[in-house]
Design a protein around this motif. Structure first.
Motif: not given
Length: 140
Positions: A28-36, A93-106
């Protein structure tokens, strides 16, 4: 879903998203300036399919280049960050063991448990998508 979204005149937002699943959790991701927290995803560009949009947004928001994903379904709910708007999301959906990194507005990425999750999720994810993900991934 994160990313820039466009509402039609009737205040209905159409997006595509990816549920990246691993070890009983969904990214899951949270955008800048949001809480959800919500799934990775965003608006569908002109000429783009929902799958193409979801894969593009995954790369833009968390730096993961995904080649394909499986359709989970189409979901409707109230929008998390746009009061008075409804949301239609095509989720893959996908199953993944990749490592996500927050970018753009995240602002933040988090692996959220499919069961016993925190109460800070977007309505679409909490009330619709998670129910289907639990059913799809807990009997594996």
């Amino acid at each position: 879903m994160s990313g820039a979204v466009v509402a039609t005149a009737d205040r209905h937002i159409v997006v595509a998203a990816v549920a990246l699943v691993r070890d009983g959790c969904v990214l899951t991701v949270r955008k800048r300036g949001t809480e959800r927290f919500m799934l990775v995803g965003g608006k569908i560009e002109p000429g783009e399919s929902p799958l193409e949009a979801a894969l593009r947004e995954t790369y833009e928001e968390v730096g993961l280049r995904i080649e394909t994903a499986t359709l989970l379904g189409d979901f409707h709910s109230e929008a998390a960050n746009e009061p008075g708007h409804t949301l239609h999301s095509t989720v893959f959906t996908i199953e993944s063991d990749a490592v996500p990194v927050a970018a753009a507005e995240i602002a933040e990425v988090r692996w959220t448990p499919l069961r016993g999750h925190p109460d800070d999720l977007a309505p679409m994810l909490e009330h619709h998508v998670l129910l289907v993900l639990v059913e799809a991934f807990t009997n594996r």
